[in-house]
Scaffold this motif. Structure first.
Motif, PDB file in Angstrom:
ATOM      1  N   CYS A 189      36.565   1.147  20.648  1.00  0.00           N
ATOM      2  CA  CYS A 189      36.476   0.608  22.051  1.00  0.00           C
ATOM      3  C   CYS A 189      36.373  -0.779  22.139  1.00  0.00           C
ATOM      4  N   ASP A 190      36.972  -1.628  23.011  1.00  0.00           N
ATOM      5  CA  ASP A 190      37.003  -3.069  23.262  1.00  0.00           C
ATOM      6  C   ASP A 190      35.574  -3.510  23.461  1.00  0.00           C
ATOM      7  N   THR A 191      34.684  -2.535  24.464  1.00  0.00           N
ATOM      8  CA  THR A 191      33.572  -3.319  24.785  1.00  0.00           C
ATOM      9  C   THR A 191      32.418  -2.892  23.761  1.00  0.00           C
ATOM     10  N   ASP A 192      32.628  -1.648  23.175  1.00  0.00           N
ATOM     11  CA  ASP A 192      31.469  -1.051  22.234  1.00  0.00           C
ATOM     12  C   ASP A 192      32.259  -0.555  21.033  1.00  0.00           C
ATOM     13  N   PRO A 193      32.311  -1.576  19.742  1.00  0.00           N
ATOM     14  CA  PRO A 193      32.844  -1.158  18.640  1.00  0.00           C
ATOM     15  C   PRO A 193      32.271   0.183  17.854  1.00  0.00           C
ATOM     16  N   ALA A 194      31.137   0.507  18.414  1.00  0.00           N
ATOM     17  CA  ALA A 194      30.734   1.603  17.748  1.00  0.00           C
ATOM     18  C   ALA A 194      31.356   3.068  18.425  1.00  0.00           C
ATOM     19  N   SER A 195      31.915   2.723  19.508  1.00  0.00           N
ATOM     20  CA  SER A 195      32.618   4.135  19.895  1.00  0.00           C
ATOM     21  C   SER A 195      34.087   4.176  20.140  1.00  0.00           C
ATOM     22  N   GLU A 196      34.652   5.350  19.957  1.00  0.00           N
ATOM     23  CA  GLU A 196      35.995   5.497  19.807  1.00  0.00           C
ATOM     24  C   GLU A 196      36.648   5.666  21.008  1.00  0.00           C
ATOM     25  N   LYS A 197      37.789   5.108  21.048  1.00  0.00           N
ATOM     26  CA  LYS A 197      38.830   5.132  22.418  1.00  0.00           C
ATOM     27  C   LYS A 197      38.952   6.498  22.888  1.00  0.00           C
ATOM     28  N   ARG A 198      38.879   6.808  24.154  1.00  0.00           N
ATOM     29  CA  ARG A 198      39.482   8.004  24.555  1.00  0.00           C
ATOM     30  C   ARG A 198      40.991   8.145  24.717  1.00  0.00           C
ATOM     31  N   SER A 199      41.567   9.321  24.392  1.00  0.00           N
ATOM     32  CA  SER A 199      42.847   9.539  24.573  1.00  0.00           C
ATOM     33  C   SER A 199      43.480  10.115  25.679  1.00  0.00           C
ATOM     34  N   ASN A 200      44.604   9.429  25.791  1.00  0.00           N
ATOM     35  CA  ASN A 200      45.436   9.885  27.076  1.00  0.00           C
ATOM     36  C   ASN A 200      46.228  11.323  26.633  1.00  0.00           C
ATOM     37  N   SER A 201      46.285  11.639  25.405  1.00  0.00           N
ATOM     38  CA  SER A 201      46.964  12.725  25.027  1.00  0.00           C
ATOM     39  C   SER A 201      46.021  13.716  24.232  1.00  0.00           C
ATOM     40  N   SER A 202      46.152  14.764  23.972  1.00  0.00           N
ATOM     41  CA  SER A 202      45.417  15.822  23.265  1.00  0.00           C
ATOM     42  C   SER A 202      44.679  15.198  22.049  1.00  0.00           C
ATOM     43  N   VAL A 203      43.525  15.523  22.060  1.00  0.00           N
ATOM     44  CA  VAL A 203      42.631  14.903  20.552  1.00  0.00           C
ATOM     45  C   VAL A 203      43.227  15.651  19.480  1.00  0.00           C
ATOM     46  N   TYR A 204      43.222  14.867  18.416  1.00  0.00           N
ATOM     47  CA  TYR A 204      43.883  15.275  17.120  1.00  0.00           C
ATOM     48  C   TYR A 204      42.934  16.350  16.523  1.00  0.00           C
ATOM     49  N   VAL A 205      43.588  17.556  16.056  1.00  0.00           N
ATOM     50  CA  VAL A 205      43.035  18.723  15.282  1.00  0.00           C
ATOM     51  C   VAL A 205      44.090  18.856  14.032  1.00  0.00           C
TER      52      VAL A 205
END
Length: 895
Positions: free
Chosen positions: A277-293
């Protein structure tokens, strides 16, 4: 699949060098990197031009001796299932280059000591129906080729295909069928070929010589290199912390702490590699598509199209926005009859006009064309307990019964010490002594025994959420629309084996300049005390419901199982017998977990918006994981003993004597546990014949080591981890995993709509304080004038209730392609006569268990599972029809 370098020499001989990619410790990212501690492996095979096999059915054979010319004609049949992507490309099929197969020999070339050259062949489309496409061809397989040990598959279509199986007919030893059931990426996306081993299982030390390199390198590919964002077609299994539940780039209010690490211990999830994330480097961005598995973990087309999974996705995208747009988020139900209307009249949502929703939610969405064409109505099916008895939720006897045979039957504990006392710091949280005194308890049980006798006779039991919840009270009370107490609920075991609630203690720590507040509520016939008791029960039920969803369900099954799956795919070859034993128990779990992170447990998701802890919900599960979770206690017998609900007794059934004889969850669960353990024992004995084979199995040991040190790495130094040295160790570990993914999950999942669909029975949130906490508060006056309205205001709001009811209807449903424990045999089990025979014994035992459970539910003496208006306990009956049935034990955590 391998990086191949071909150099033509003067004598027209090709030298094929099969090299692994450089490993990433040298600064190069590549999926074929070997473990950094091992030297690179090189293999060189000498073959003449054209000897790599056949294309378009024309085999170009290497010059051989007369004796080597003997061959068999083999018919190859490939079945491709038509899936959502539409299946193979017609143009590619017409060119005859849709699917390329390579047969891999199990044997080494006796002359060179190297792997034999594969036999290549393109298959041709021969038939198609609405579900499948058939491909066939014939090839000549020289006798010198030996036994086929694996096939390599290259998909030359521009898009992925779903390969069901490959069959080879014509061998002297009989037909060979390889069950694939896997997505095959397009070679345009990834030039690596897919490998499928035959259905013979091998321990690492027993691997045929010709397959050893393939077995090892396939695992290397599955591990990946830990870099880059994962693509949807990939099959990389790797670990990450839970840093994707928040959305800080959208709002500061949606920032959530990272779960996993010293500060907030937690199991690991599958790594997706999304940007930070831009505002919190410890967090991963949310995805607009399905989350990878990993691609093989994705739902089958049948599963994905079924209403209970696709509906979950559509609920987040379509139904929930409609609910929020039309229903006031803070309004309570004004009268109880309005709750009944959800099942009788339904909710007319003008914004709900998408006709596809009726197909997705057949139990919920009804058409009412007589009012307005195209208008849809949201109307819920009446849950079974309410259908049998409208007032079931008011009964104290039912309150006690559901503690043993309801939605969360695995939290009751035996009281072994008196008086009750908190272990929290009294300087922070106030007086540690419980307000439930000897006098209060003996007033309730004076006709039966003293408190000392009750404890000695194991008749005093407790639901204890006091010390867990009390540290969260101040934080949660700062949130709007919710409140919290620490709670204890005391029960007495009556002579007829039922539980009678004796007292509820609610505690608020010192805060806002006010001293600690605690009060005990007991059952009473006087109107004021009776309504206070009902309010206190609502608070306790909200605590128990939250613990059930966040711990008994999410943490103990979904969350803690994901590391087992990741480690299994990274270290247990697909031909390993333990991989094949565990495979059905891991089906769909990673996919449903990924979808849960999208809309259920994420910031402002269903759990946070509708449960008491709100934004602290998943953090609370981290606290439980840190302080309470132990792998060894996930075994049902160990859990019962730990909670004081059983003691070891070699003369008792299952080797345990239960504290409460009529404990439906324990009684039925132990039947399943024993059946599972016997099946696992028989299976393990089939493949591990030498006492030292378990300890010397490098794949098995690497799997268990990584579970402990990486997947559950925050607990790697705990002394309770089982060692893995003997067959008995392996049996206990596997049985525990199988129980968690099958029996335990079924017990806490498939009764959700039945028991919580009528939410007054299982409220997810308590929104108002007890009126006695501050008699000067206007809530006290409201309570005295209209106690029913005070209870309704404490219950979930209309939006919260309808939201949760919709989700529970989906989560409680069995998919049409559900695979139930002992009902469906795996292909590799079926191909081994010994394993097949043992499985048939296991399957037969589960059918017997169905009959035993039916007999128990018909026994009127067992009052915790039978009676007027009582729903029988069927959650651990092994088999079920599709839909919301309140029974059935699938192999895996598939919803």
């Amino acid at each position: 699949m391998l990086r191949t370098q071909i150099n033509q020499s003067k004598n027209n001989i090709f030298q094929v060098s099969k090299k692994p990619w450089p490993c990433n410790v040298h600064g190069i990212s590549a999926p074929w990197a070997l473990a950094s501690s091992r030297p690179l492996i090189q293999r060189k095979l000498k073959v003449k031009r054209g000897s790599v096999g056949c294309r378009n059915n024309n085999i170009k054979a290497v010059a051989v001796t007369q004796a080597e010319k003997k061959s068999v004609k083999v018919r190859v049949t490939v079945t491709v299932q038509l899936a959502g992507s539409g299946g193979p490309d017609d143009k590619t099929d017409l060119n005859g280059k849709s699917i390329l197969l390579e047969l891999v020999s199990s044997d080494l070339d006796p002359k060179t000591g190297q792997e034999k050259e594969t036999i290549k062949v393109h298959v041709q489309k021969t038939a198609q129906n609405q579900e499948e496409v058939k491909y066939e061809t014939e090839i000549e397989v020289p006798s010198r080729f030996g036994e086929v040990g694996a096939i390599l598959v290259e998909n030359e279509n521009p898009k992925e295909i779903y390969l069901k199986d490959v069959a080879l007919h014509g061998f002297i030893t009989g037909s060979l069928r390889i069950s694939c059931n896997s997505w095959i990426h397009s070679k345009d996306d990834n030039p690596s070929k897919r490998v499928f081993f035959t259905q013979k299982s091998y321990l690492p030390s027993e691997t045929p010589e010709g397959l050893k390199w393939l077995r090892e390198e396939e695992l290397v590919q599955l591990r990946g290199n830990g870099h880059g964002e994962r693509k949807s077609y990939e099959r990389i299994y790797d670990y990450d912390v839970y840093n994707d539940l928040g959305d800080p780039d959208s709002s500061d209010d949606l920032k959530r702490p990272v779960l996993g690490g010293k500060e907030n211990p937690y199991p690991r999830r599958c790594r997706t590699g999304r940007p930070r994330c831009d505002t919190d480097p410890a967090s991963e961005k949310r995805s607009n598509s399905s989350v990878y598995v990993p691609r093989d973990e994705a739902f089958s087309d049948v599963k994905d199209q079924a209403f209970n999974t696709k509906a979950l996705y559509s609920y987040f995208r379509k139904l929930l926005p409609s609910l929020r747009a039309y229903i006031d988020g803070s309004n309570e139900f004004p009268v109880f009859s309005r709750i009944d209307d959800l099942f009788n009249e339904g909710v007319n949502l003008p914004s709900l006009k998408d006709s596809s929703l009726r197909t997705l939610f057949p139990r919920l969405i009804k058409a009412i064309s007589d009012i307005k064409q195209g208008l849809l109505l949201l109307r819920f099916e009446t849950p079974s307990p309410m259908d049998r008895d409208r007032f079931f939720w008011l009964s104290d006897e039912e309150f006690g019964r559901q503690t043993l045979a309801g939605l969360n039957p695995c939290c009751l504990q035996l009281v072994t010490e008196w008086p009750l006392k908190s272990k929290l710091d009294p300087k922070v949280f106030g007086t540690p002594e419980s307000a439930i005194t000897t006098e209060i308890v003996e007033r309730e049980i004076r006709d039966f025994c003293t408190i000392d006798e009750a404890i000695k006779q194991k008749k005093l039991l407790i639901l204890d959420y006091h010390d867990l919840l009390l540290p969260f009270v101040e934080q949660i009370r700062q949130l709007e629309g919710t409140t919290l107490y620490g709670s204890r609920t005391l029960f007495f075991l009556t002579i007829d084996g039922t539980l009678r609630p004796l007292a509820i203690e609610l505690t608020r720590p010192p805060m806002d300049g006010k001293p600690q507040w605690k009060q005990v509520f007991t059952p009473c016939s006087h109107s004021t005390d009776l309504w206070l008791w009902r309010l206190a029960k609502a608070h306790v039920l909200a605590h128990d419901t939250g613990y059930h969803q966040l711990v008994s369900h999410w943490l103990r099954t979904h969350c803690c199982t994901e590391p087992y799956i990741i480690a299994a795919n990274r270290h247990l070859s697909a031909m390993h017998p333990i991989h094949r034993l565990l495979h059905p128990h891991f089906r769909y779990t990673m996919e449903i977990n990924a979808r849960s992170r999208e809309g259920l447990i994420n910031a402002d998701g269903t759990i946070e918006s509708s449960f008491t802890p709100q934004k602290y919900s998943i953090l609370l599960s981290s606290v439980v994981y840190d302080k309470q979770w132990q792998f060894d206690l996930q075994a049902l017998p160990a859990d019962l003993i730990h909670r004081g609900m059983a003691v070891k007794d070699p003369n008792a059934p299952h080797g345990l004597r239960l504290t409460i004889e009529d404990y439906p969850y324990a009684n039925d669960g132990l039947l399943l546990w024993d059946a599972i353990k016997q099946w696992v024992t028989d299976y393990v004995n089939r493949y591990y014949t030498d006492p030292n084979q378990v300890e010397s199995d490098k794949e098995l040991q690497a799997w268990w080591e990584e579970i402990r040190t990486v997947g559950h790495g925050d607990k790697k130094d705990e002394p309770w981890w089982p060692v893995l040295k003997t067959k008995q160790d392996l049996v206990e570990i596997i049985t525990t995993i199988v129980w968690v993914t099958s029996g335990h999950h079924a017990a806490v999942n498939f009764g959700q709509y039945n028991y919580a669909g009528y939410f007054p029975n299982r409220p997810t949130i308590a929104r108002t304080n007890m009126p006695t906490e501050d008699p000067s508060d206007p809530e006290w006056e409201l309570f005295m004038k209209k106690p029913e309205l005070a209870l309704l205001r404490c219950f979930p709001s209309q939006l919260q209730a309808i939201t949760v009811m919709s989700v529970l209807d989906i989560l409680s449903s069995h998919s049409p392609d559900e695979e139930y424990l002992g009902q469906t045999i795996e292909p590799s089990w079926e191909d081994d006569p010994i394993v097949k025979a043992k499985f048939e014994v296991f399957s037969g035992r589960l059918k017997e268990i169905e009959g035993i459970i039916d007999g128990r539910n018909a026994d009127r003496k067992l009052r915790n599972r039978s009676g007027a208006g009582v729903v029988p306990y069927e959650l651990l009956k092994p088999f079920s029809e599709p839909g919301v049935t309140g029974q059935g034990v699938p192999y895996s955590i598939s919803i």
